[in-house]
Scaffold this active site. Structure first.
Site, mmCIF file in Angstrom:
data_model
loop_
_atom_site.group_PDB
_atom_site.id
_atom_site.type_symbol
_atom_site.label_atom_id
_atom_site.label_comp_id
_atom_site.label_asym_id
_atom_site.label_seq_id
_atom_site.Cartn_x
_atom_site.Cartn_y
_atom_site.Cartn_z
ATOM 1 N N GLY A 11 0.834 -1.198 0.000
ATOM 2 C CA GLY A 11 0.000 0.000 0.000
ATOM 3 C C GLY A 11 0.864 1.243 0.000
ATOM 4 O O GLY A 11 2.110 1.150 0.040
ATOM 5 N N ASP A 12 0.216 2.414 -0.100
ATOM 6 C CA ASP A 12 0.920 3.704 -0.089
ATOM 7 C C ASP A 12 1.901 3.844 -1.243
ATOM 8 O O ASP A 12 2.918 4.521 -1.134
ATOM 9 C CB ASP A 12 1.685 3.919 1.242
ATOM 10 C CG ASP A 12 0.782 3.740 2.434
ATOM 11 O OD1 ASP A 12 -0.352 4.229 2.381
ATOM 12 O OD2 ASP A 12 1.213 3.100 3.416
ATOM 13 N N GLU A 13 1.594 3.208 -2.356
ATOM 14 C CA GLU A 13 2.493 3.282 -3.518
ATOM 15 C C GLU A 13 2.283 4.565 -4.317
ATOM 16 O O GLU A 13 3.056 4.859 -5.229
ATOM 17 C CB GLU A 13 2.265 2.073 -4.440
ATOM 18 C CG GLU A 13 2.566 0.713 -3.809
ATOM 19 C CD GLU A 13 1.320 0.074 -3.222
ATOM 20 O OE1 GLU A 13 0.294 0.779 -3.079
ATOM 21 O OE2 GLU A 13 1.377 -1.135 -2.902
ATOM 22 N N GLY A 16 -3.388 6.938 -5.367
ATOM 23 C CA GLY A 16 -4.286 8.092 -5.411
ATOM 24 C C GLY A 16 -3.855 9.088 -6.468
ATOM 25 O O GLY A 16 -4.654 9.571 -7.269
ATOM 26 N N ALA A 38 -7.571 2.843 5.121
ATOM 27 C CA ALA A 38 -6.403 3.337 4.410
ATOM 28 C C ALA A 38 -6.784 4.663 3.789
ATOM 29 O O ALA A 38 -7.936 5.064 3.817
ATOM 30 C CB ALA A 38 -5.964 2.349 3.350
ATOM 31 N N HIS A 40 -5.742 7.790 0.598
ATOM 32 C CA HIS A 40 -4.963 8.248 -0.535
ATOM 33 C C HIS A 40 -4.647 9.708 -0.294
ATOM 34 O O HIS A 40 -5.511 10.462 0.143
ATOM 35 C CB HIS A 40 -5.774 8.202 -1.817
ATOM 36 C CG HIS A 40 -6.119 6.826 -2.256
ATOM 37 N ND1 HIS A 40 -5.183 5.885 -2.558
ATOM 38 C CD2 HIS A 40 -7.316 6.246 -2.463
ATOM 39 C CE1 HIS A 40 -5.787 4.780 -2.938
ATOM 40 N NE2 HIS A 40 -7.093 4.971 -2.881
ATOM 41 N N THR A 127 -6.039 -0.233 12.189
ATOM 42 C CA THR A 127 -6.278 1.201 12.321
ATOM 43 C C THR A 127 -7.547 1.463 13.126
ATOM 44 O O THR A 127 -7.963 2.596 13.271
ATOM 45 C CB THR A 127 -6.415 1.871 10.939
ATOM 46 O OG1 THR A 127 -7.500 1.250 10.254
ATOM 47 C CG2 THR A 127 -5.148 1.736 10.127
ATOM 48 N N ARG A 304 0.888 7.590 11.543
ATOM 49 C CA ARG A 304 1.987 6.762 12.051
ATOM 50 C C ARG A 304 3.174 6.815 11.102
ATOM 51 O O ARG A 304 2.994 6.789 9.882
ATOM 52 C CB ARG A 304 1.554 5.281 12.117
ATOM 53 C CG ARG A 304 0.560 4.981 13.189
ATOM 54 C CD ARG A 304 0.369 3.480 13.349
ATOM 55 N NE ARG A 304 -0.339 2.893 12.219
ATOM 56 C CZ ARG A 304 -0.956 1.703 12.260
ATOM 57 N NH1 ARG A 304 -0.941 0.987 13.354
ATOM 58 N NH2 ARG A 304 -1.572 1.234 11.203
HETATM 59 P P1 GDP Z 1 -1.783 5.610 -2.042
HETATM 60 O O1 GDP Z 1 -2.584 5.168 -0.877
HETATM 61 O O2 GDP Z 1 -1.244 4.463 -2.830
HETATM 62 O O3 GDP Z 1 -2.463 6.623 -2.882
HETATM 63 O O4 GDP Z 1 -0.473 6.284 -1.460
HETATM 64 P P2 GDP Z 1 -0.260 7.568 -0.549
HETATM 65 O O5 GDP Z 1 -1.479 8.302 -0.252
HETATM 66 O O6 GDP Z 1 0.610 7.171 0.591
HETATM 67 O O7 GDP Z 1 0.592 8.431 -1.563
HETATM 68 C C1 GDP Z 1 1.912 8.492 -1.469
HETATM 69 C C2 GDP Z 1 2.412 9.884 -1.163
HETATM 70 O O8 GDP Z 1 3.320 10.195 -2.168
HETATM 71 C C3 GDP Z 1 1.422 11.026 -1.179
HETATM 72 O O9 GDP Z 1 1.838 11.978 -0.225
HETATM 73 C C4 GDP Z 1 1.522 11.579 -2.597
HETATM 74 O O10 GDP Z 1 1.199 12.945 -2.691
HETATM 75 C C5 GDP Z 1 2.949 11.373 -2.860
HETATM 76 N N1 GDP Z 1 3.325 11.102 -4.219
HETATM 77 C C6 GDP Z 1 2.694 10.340 -5.174
HETATM 78 N N2 GDP Z 1 3.439 10.255 -6.262
HETATM 79 C C7 GDP Z 1 4.572 10.980 -6.018
HETATM 80 C C8 GDP Z 1 5.773 11.241 -6.752
HETATM 81 O O11 GDP Z 1 5.946 10.787 -7.870
HETATM 82 N N3 GDP Z 1 6.720 12.006 -6.117
HETATM 83 C C9 GDP Z 1 6.577 12.494 -4.863
HETATM 84 N N4 GDP Z 1 7.547 13.214 -4.339
HETATM 85 N N5 GDP Z 1 5.478 12.236 -4.136
HETATM 86 C C10 GDP Z 1 4.507 11.496 -4.709
#
Ligand code: GDP
Length: 424
Positions: A11-13, A16, A38, A40, A127, A304
């Site tokens: 996750g958190d890849e 979003g 979770a 985004h 969570t 966290r």
């Molecule tokens: P999700 O749950 O897969 O959407 O992941 P997250 O919400 O944790 O998103 C990852 C974080 O990385 C967020 O703060 C985004 O704004 C940020 N983010 C996404 N793509 C990029 C990128 O290419 N570069 C940077 N610096 N940040 C990114």
């Protein structure tokens, strides 16, 4: 055409951001699994938003957002999120909620909290959004579908029946106050008021949309390794995180999903407990966490600090395969620009043998990372629009990862914004 956007890892890849970017050419965005556990993070012209329940398409005027039947629907959270984005200047989004979606009950959140407390040090790192108790009840067939809110007599009778079981656990296992049927009923009547404007048969709506040739995005939550069947069980989530489940959780034919865009981050992060082979610690981890994502690698829902690690080719190759990947979106690459050298995990050593196949959980606990070190590019790559314009070492990093995971990287994200994307 239907496309799914899913995660390859824990996750958190950055799903979003990719959904938000691709939403421009989409008519409909569907959430098909998971709940408010979770989140985004999306950065756009309106500001920075952490969404938990709403699909990432809500910021465009032309898209319809759907909460599919596979979602754990937290009604107060959904309505709260709609109100929040509207109060921050986003035009009121068009939202449809499946009449077959099931409702996160107030007691699901209580049970989640009590169970985590009971397990104490041995907890799963929930969570406490009620997700595990919610899906347990769904499959035990004592959950409540949205449609049931509209038959008050049957609803009252069912609440009485379900609470018998819940109250035994509250009294004898958790030693907590008992639930009262009238109170649960009253809460559900409030939920009904809140959700009624959005409810419809979303599967029929999507069927028609497919006939009409609309562009539909299925938006997954978490990633392959959190899937209850194919992930690192039991340190997984409670609903399938795979693109294949998109068909079920949205209510569309499986063969309509033509593209599976699997999002892989250029380094690793994970939340909660469980084996994490390429994990790093100390100053090295702190620095990557601080520089990571957009404003640091901290949970969008919980705040966290995330666990950090180098890119893991073994986990990502598996994660992409199990999703049925057609395209890889490689994200957050810009963050690595500070490193002189970048280690990458290319194999796992288990009992003295090196493998590139991702093992089951018991073996995973024993795995040690085999690392290869690549040279860094030591520049800021944000703002670059073409693959050819990336520094040579950066292109080599991408090509190295692509070769090791075995799926084509067709999108590279080099910044948090909508326009920070390189198509290849
Ligand atoms: P999700 O749950 O897969 O959407 O992941 P997250 O919400 O944790 O998103 C990852 C974080 O990385 C967020 O703060 C985004 O704004 C940020 N983010 C996404 N793509 C990029 C990128 O290419 N570069 C940077 N610096 N940040 C990114």
């Amino acid at each position: 055409m239907v496309k799914a956007i899913v995660g390859a890892n824990w996750g958190d890849e950055g799903k979003g951001k990719i959904t938000d970017t691709l939403a421009k050419e989409s008519d409909i965005i569907v959430r098909f699994q998971g709940g408010a556990n979770a989140g985004h993070t999306i950065v756009n012209d309106y500001g920075k938003f952490a969404l938990h329940t709403l699909p990432s398409g809500v910021f465009y005027n032309h898209t319809t957002s759907i909460i599919g039947n596979g979602v754990a629907l937290d009604i107060p959270k959904l309505v709260g999120e709609i109100n929040e984005i509207v109060s921050r200047g986003v035009p009121k989004p068009k939202i449809l909620v499946s009449n077959r979606a099931q409702i996160v009950m107030p007691y699901h959140i209580l049970f989640d909290t009590y169970e985590e407390a009971r397990l104490a040090g041995k907890s799963f790192g929930s969570t406490k959004s009620g997700i595990a108790p919610f899906y347990s009840d769904k499959y035990a067939k004592i959950g409540f579908q949205v449609s049931e809110l509209f038959d008050e007599e049957a609803l009252k009778e069912k609440i009485e029946r379900v609470l018998v079981q819940k109250n035994v656990l509250l009294e004898h296992l958790y030693h907590q106050p008992l639930l009262k049927a009238e109170e649960v009923f009253a809460t559900l009547m409030e939920y009904k008021e809140m959700i009624e404007p959005y409810v419809c048969d979303t599967s029929a709506y999507l069927y028609q949309a497919i006939q009409d040739g609309k562009n539909i995005l299925l938006e997954g939550q978490l990633g392959s390794l959190k899937d209850p069947d194919h992930g690192i069980y039991p340190m997984v989530t409670s609903s399938s995180t795979l693109a294949g489940y998109g068909a079920i959780g949205a209510g569309i034919p499986p063969y309509e999903i033509k593209k599976v865009i699997t999002v892989c981050k250029a380094y690793s992060s994970a939340v909660g407990a469980g084996a994490f082979v390429s994990e790093i610690f100390g100053d090295e981890a702190d620095e990557l966490r601080r520089r990571g994502g957009d404003g640091g690698e901290y949970g969008a829902t919980t705040g966290r600090p995330r666990r950090m690690g180098w890119f893991d080719c073994v986990a990502s190759k598996y994660g992409c395969r199990i999703q049925g990947t057609t395209d890889v979106a490689f994200t957050v690459l810009d963050v690595l620009g500070y490193l002189d050298e970048i280690p990458v995990c290319t194999g796992y050593e288990i009992d003295g043998k090196v493998t590139t196949d991702f093992p089951t959980t018991t073996l995973l606990e024993k795995a040690k990372p085999v690392l290869e070190v690549l040279p860094g590019w030591k520049t800021d790559i944000r703002g670059i629009k073409k693959f050819e314009d990336l520094p040579e070492n950066c292109r080599k990093y991408i090509e190295f990862v692509e070769e090791h995971i075995g799926f084509p990287i067709t999108m590279i994200s080099n910044g948090p914004g909508r326009e920070d994307i390189i198509y290849r």
